[in-house]
Design a protein around this motif. Structure first.
Motif, PDB file in Angstrom:
ATOM      1  N   ALA A 110       0.818  -1.247   0.018  1.00 55.21           N
ATOM      2  CA  ALA A 110      -0.037  -0.011   0.133  1.00 55.21           C
ATOM      3  C   ALA A 110       1.012   1.260  -0.001  1.00 55.21           C
ATOM      4  N   ALA A 111       1.891   1.241   0.663  1.00 52.99           N
ATOM      5  CA  ALA A 111       2.847   2.321   0.718  1.00 52.99           C
ATOM      6  C   ALA A 111       3.158   2.710  -0.775  1.00 52.99           C
ATOM      7  N   HIS A 112       3.650   1.772  -1.319  1.00 51.24           N
ATOM      8  CA  HIS A 112       4.325   1.931  -2.885  1.00 51.24           C
ATOM      9  C   HIS A 112       2.876   2.455  -3.611  1.00 51.24           C
ATOM     10  N   ALA A 113       1.741   1.838  -3.524  1.00 43.65           N
ATOM     11  CA  ALA A 113       0.478   2.080  -4.296  1.00 43.65           C
ATOM     12  C   ALA A 113       0.198   3.520  -4.036  1.00 43.65           C
ATOM     13  N   ALA A 114       0.399   4.111  -2.729  1.00 42.27           N
ATOM     14  CA  ALA A 114      -0.048   5.332  -2.530  1.00 42.27           C
ATOM     15  C   ALA A 114       0.755   6.451  -3.379  1.00 42.27           C
ATOM     16  N   THR A 115       1.944   6.255  -3.858  1.00 47.39           N
ATOM     17  CA  THR A 115       2.553   7.058  -4.464  1.00 47.39           C
ATOM     18  C   THR A 115       2.149   7.499  -5.932  1.00 47.39           C
ATOM     19  N   ILE A 116       1.150   6.492  -6.404  1.00 44.92           N
ATOM     20  CA  ILE A 116       0.799   6.574  -7.682  1.00 44.92           C
ATOM     21  C   ILE A 116      -0.174   7.797  -8.268  1.00 44.92           C
ATOM     22  N   GLY A 172      12.772  12.641  -9.251  1.00 43.68           N
ATOM     23  CA  GLY A 172      11.786  12.828  -8.329  1.00 43.68           C
ATOM     24  C   GLY A 172      10.905  12.080  -8.441  1.00 43.68           C
ATOM     25  N   ALA A 173       9.814  11.967  -7.810  1.00 40.35           N
ATOM     26  CA  ALA A 173       8.626  10.869  -7.822  1.00 40.35           C
ATOM     27  C   ALA A 173       7.954  11.454  -9.184  1.00 40.35           C
ATOM     28  N   LEU A 174       7.483  12.524  -9.408  1.00 41.30           N
ATOM     29  CA  LEU A 174       6.811  13.024 -10.687  1.00 41.30           C
ATOM     30  C   LEU A 174       7.738  12.977 -11.761  1.00 41.30           C
ATOM     31  N   GLY A 175       8.871  13.162 -11.716  1.00 40.53           N
ATOM     32  CA  GLY A 175       9.814  13.166 -12.990  1.00 40.53           C
ATOM     33  C   GLY A 175      10.066  11.629 -13.511  1.00 40.53           C
ATOM     34  N   GLY A 176      10.344  10.970 -12.219  1.00 39.68           N
ATOM     35  CA  GLY A 176      10.670   9.420 -12.774  1.00 39.68           C
ATOM     36  C   GLY A 176       9.330   8.842 -13.418  1.00 39.68           C
ATOM     37  N   TYR A 177       8.132   9.162 -12.972  1.00 41.06           N
ATOM     38  CA  TYR A 177       6.911   8.510 -13.814  1.00 41.06           C
ATOM     39  C   TYR A 177       7.014   9.078 -15.235  1.00 41.06           C
ATOM     40  N   HIS A 188      -5.266   2.386 -15.687  1.00 47.93           N
ATOM     41  CA  HIS A 188      -4.394   2.022 -16.421  1.00 47.93           C
ATOM     42  C   HIS A 188      -2.791   2.125 -15.899  1.00 47.93           C
ATOM     43  N   LEU A 189      -2.833   3.041 -14.688  1.00 50.16           N
ATOM     44  CA  LEU A 189      -1.439   3.177 -13.939  1.00 50.16           C
ATOM     45  C   LEU A 189      -1.113   1.805 -13.084  1.00 50.16           C
ATOM     46  N   SER A 190      -2.349   1.456 -12.347  1.00 50.52           N
ATOM     47  CA  SER A 190      -2.208   0.087 -11.628  1.00 50.52           C
ATOM     48  C   SER A 190      -1.768  -0.636 -12.499  1.00 50.52           C
ATOM     49  N   ALA A 191      -2.342  -1.204 -13.740  1.00 48.33           N
ATOM     50  CA  ALA A 191      -2.192  -2.186 -14.647  1.00 48.33           C
ATOM     51  C   ALA A 191      -0.481  -2.104 -15.068  1.00 48.33           C
ATOM     52  N   GLY A 218       5.059  -4.252 -14.247  1.00 47.72           N
ATOM     53  CA  GLY A 218       6.474  -4.018 -14.198  1.00 47.72           C
ATOM     54  C   GLY A 218       7.006  -2.782 -15.102  1.00 47.72           C
ATOM     55  N   ARG A 219       6.007  -2.008 -15.347  1.00 45.53           N
ATOM     56  CA  ARG A 219       6.541  -1.175 -16.567  1.00 45.53           C
ATOM     57  C   ARG A 219       6.262   0.517 -15.785  1.00 45.53           C
ATOM     58  N   LEU A 220       6.023   0.416 -14.389  1.00 45.61           N
ATOM     59  CA  LEU A 220       5.953   1.603 -13.666  1.00 45.61           C
ATOM     60  C   LEU A 220       6.510   1.388 -12.442  1.00 45.61           C
ATOM     61  N   THR A 221       7.368   2.328 -11.842  1.00 44.91           N
ATOM     62  CA  THR A 221       8.088   1.966 -10.588  1.00 44.91           C
ATOM     63  C   THR A 221       7.786   2.887  -9.315  1.00 44.91           C
ATOM     64  N   PRO A 222       6.971   2.508  -8.601  1.00 40.77           N
ATOM     65  CA  PRO A 222       6.694   3.497  -7.377  1.00 40.77           C
ATOM     66  C   PRO A 222       7.801   3.349  -6.542  1.00 40.77           C
TER      67      PRO A 222
END
Length: 315
Positions: A126-132, A161-166, A272-275, A280-284
């Motif tokens: 949940a901690a990683h999911a919350a960053t999405i 950063g979190a935003l820039g990385g995404y 879509h982001l959860s999927a 393994g294509r998006l890194t929280p």
């Protein structure tokens, strides 16, 4: 229940408040994790009120306290009438995109519209999911605004950063050639996220980028809010996305299309982001988890900057 409230400029308070009830089309979430974002720090510092984005305490009809928190990961505990997509017991992520509210997501319980909530990814905690939600949606919607064709070049500032990385990951998946800028120590990280070129922070950005991409990049996501420095790296007639309400957003010089991306909750995009996370294509990335009762500490840490990933409050 407990909630973190903004009670005066510069002041964050842990308070006991009544449990919120979901209305029509809403769900109540038992909060497992909620991130601290620059927007939360901006709220507490009074910057958002000064910019006219939310009421100030001296405004007519203003609340005595405002709820804090945008992101949430948790479990649906109750649903209002008309809710059809989600049910009690679902693990979810969601985004509160409102500022003038009694309660945000920095609380034991949060109530959101069903349209702002999606099922959480299954492969991360949940901690990683919350960053999405906030950062993932901002990056996605910024890229949609830029509307660059595959093969185009894109500059991402604040790429570690979190935003820039995404933004780097999502752009690379769209077939964009990413030029990333961040601290020199972050080069391996941002290249692993999909950046083709790297410019260390501290160099003259416009000149450094144009040395790599003659004439300038086709577009930019300015996650570090560098403003005109980033604009200098964009070609004439290109596109620029301000994602933090830069102060001020650059003038659209040289025919550059400048867009200030105002985030909106969108359940379909969240799904879509959860999927992507599950694929393994998006890194929280989580910088640290901190108890809800120590929210003031998290706010202070966020204000100092330099984080790689997000601070996460855990009730």
């Amino acid at each position: 229940m407990r909630a973190i409230l903004y009670t005066a400029p510069g002041n964050v308070a842990l308070a006991e408040v009544p449990e919120p009830q979901p209305g029509a089309g809403q769900v109540r979430i038992r909060v497992t994790a909620a991130t601290v974002n620059p927007a939360d720090v901006g709220t507490v510092g009074g910057y958002l009120a000064a910019a006219g984005l939310m009421p100030g305490f001296d405004d007519d009809g203003a609340r005595e306290a405002f709820g804090l928190g945008w992101d949430v990961a948790g479990t649906v505990e109750a649903v209002g009438t008309g809710v059809t997509r989600l049910k009690v017991g679902d693990a979810v992520i969601g985004l509160n995109d409102r500022l003038d509210i009694d309660l945000g997501t920095h609380a034991d319980l949060a109530v959101l519209d069903e349209s702002a909530v999606a099922r959480a990814p299954r492969t991360v905690d949940a901690a990683h999911a919350a960053t999405i939600p906030l950062n993932g949606l901002t990056a996605l919607q910024a890229l949609d605004h830029l509307a660059l064709a595959p093969g185009s070049t894109l500059l991402v500032t604040g790429a570690a950063g979190a935003l820039g990385g995404y933004a780097v990951e999502l752009a690379a998946q769209r077939g964009l050639r990413v030029v990333a800028t961040s601290s020199a120590a972050d080069e391996d990280l941002v290249r692993s996220l999909g950046a083709e070129h790297f410019v260390p922070r501290g160099e003259h950005l416009g000149d450094a980028v144009r040395a790599l991409v003659p004439g300038g990049v086709d577009g930019a996501v300015d996650a570090a809010a560098l403003g005109t420095q980033t604009l200098e790296a964009v070609r004439s007639g290109g596109a620029f996305a301000a994602v933090l309400g830069g102060d001020p957003v650059p003038v659209p010089l040289r025919g550059i299309r400048v867009t200030n991306v105002w985030i909106r909750a969108d359940a379909t995009q969240l799904e879509h982001l959860s999927a992507l996370v599950d694929a393994g294509r998006l890194t929280p990335r989580v910088a640290e988890t901190i108890p809800l009762s120590e929210a003031a500490k998290a706010y202070d840490r966020q204000a100092k900057g330099g984080l790689r990933g997000r601070l996460v409050l855990v009730p």
